[in-house]
Design an enzyme around this catalytic site. Sequence first.
Site, short mmCIF file in Angstrom:
data_model
loop_
_atom_site.label_atom_id
_atom_site.label_comp_id
_atom_site.label_asym_id
_atom_site.label_seq_id
_atom_site.Cartn_x
_atom_site.Cartn_y
_atom_site.Cartn_z
N LYS A 1 0.41 52.86 78.77
CA LYS A 1 1.09 51.99 77.79
C LYS A 1 2.10 51.05 77.86
O LYS A 1 2.76 50.62 77.38
CB LYS A 1 0.64 52.63 76.36
CG LYS A 1 -0.05 53.13 75.69
CD LYS A 1 -0.49 53.34 74.52
CE LYS A 1 1.34 54.09 74.03
NZ LYS A 1 0.74 54.95 72.27
N LYS B 1 4.89 52.76 78.56
CA LYS B 1 5.78 52.99 77.64
C LYS B 1 6.81 54.61 78.82
O LYS B 1 5.53 55.32 79.03
CB LYS B 1 5.24 53.31 76.13
CG LYS B 1 5.29 52.88 75.34
CD LYS B 1 4.64 52.79 73.46
CE LYS B 1 5.81 52.43 72.61
NZ LYS B 1 5.10 53.09 71.61
N1 C2G Z 1 5.74 51.92 63.13
C1 C2G Z 1 6.03 51.55 61.90
N2 C2G Z 1 7.45 51.14 61.86
C2 C2G Z 1 8.04 51.02 62.66
C3 C2G Z 1 8.10 51.55 63.82
C4 C2G Z 1 6.44 51.99 64.05
O1 C2G Z 1 5.34 51.32 60.54
N3 C2G Z 1 9.19 50.36 62.55
C5 C2G Z 1 3.84 52.42 63.79
C6 C2G Z 1 3.73 51.76 64.09
O2 C2G Z 1 2.66 50.87 63.93
C7 C2G Z 1 2.31 52.38 64.37
C8 C2G Z 1 2.85 53.69 64.53
O3 C2G Z 1 4.67 54.43 63.67
O4 C2G Z 1 1.16 52.86 63.94
C9 C2G Z 1 3.79 54.51 65.48
O5 C2G Z 1 4.04 54.27 66.66
P1 C2G Z 1 4.97 53.91 68.18
O6 C2G Z 1 5.23 55.40 68.34
O7 C2G Z 1 5.14 52.51 68.71
O8 C2G Z 1 3.25 53.80 68.80
P2 C2G Z 1 2.32 52.40 69.51
O9 C2G Z 1 2.29 52.61 71.07
O10 C2G Z 1 2.62 51.78 68.44
O11 C2G Z 1 0.81 53.61 69.98
O12 C2G Z 1 -3.99 54.12 70.27
C10 C2G Z 1 -2.81 53.50 69.34
C11 C2G Z 1 -1.84 53.76 70.50
O13 C2G Z 1 -1.15 54.90 70.60
C12 C2G Z 1 -0.37 52.95 69.16
#
Ligand code: C2G
Length: 131
Positions: free
Chosen positions: A44, A46
């Site tokens: 990803k 990340k």
């Molecule tokens: N999120 C949120 N508000 C934020 C930051 C994050 O609602 N200010 C939500 C994201 O939309 C996601 C969840 O928190 O639904 C986790 O965010 P991340 O850890 O950034 O996940 P991500 O990298 O988007 O991974 O297969 C799907 C992926 O693994 C999603």
Amino acid sequence: MKKVITYGTFDLLHTGHINILRRAKELGDYLIVAISTDEFNMLKHKQAYYPFEQRKQILEAVRYVDEVIPEHNWDQKVEDVKTHDVDIFVMGHDWEGEFDFLKDYCEVIYLPRTEGVSTTKIKHDLSHRDD
Ligand code: C2G
């Protein structure tokens, strides 16, 4: 029992994560969180600050979370929904539409993100604090 699942890295846990976990749990009775392994995070593009085991331990301590499983790849979601008998799949609306293929297996709900907070912002603010 209505089971909900959501996916993410959940690094440097913040209120944006807590808000979506709380709202996901409110949609059912049991919340499973699939957190990205360190290897999948590389796919990803990340780089999590906390390794998988610590991110898992932290999430397991959140009152809204009932179970934490690993997210190894993009393709496990259908299998997860079947294996865990999931009724609702939840993601932040930055993913709107990306997982609609799951609608054949469960309800798919995209929730508004929490504005103003993100792991990226935390890292940026900390690294520029003494500028
Ligand atoms: N999120 C949120 N508000 C934020 C930051 C994050 O609602 N200010 C939500 C994201 O939309 C996601 C969840 O928190 O639904 C986790 O965010 P991340 O850890 O950034 O996940 P991500 O990298 O988007 O991974 O297969 C799907 C992926 O693994 C999603």
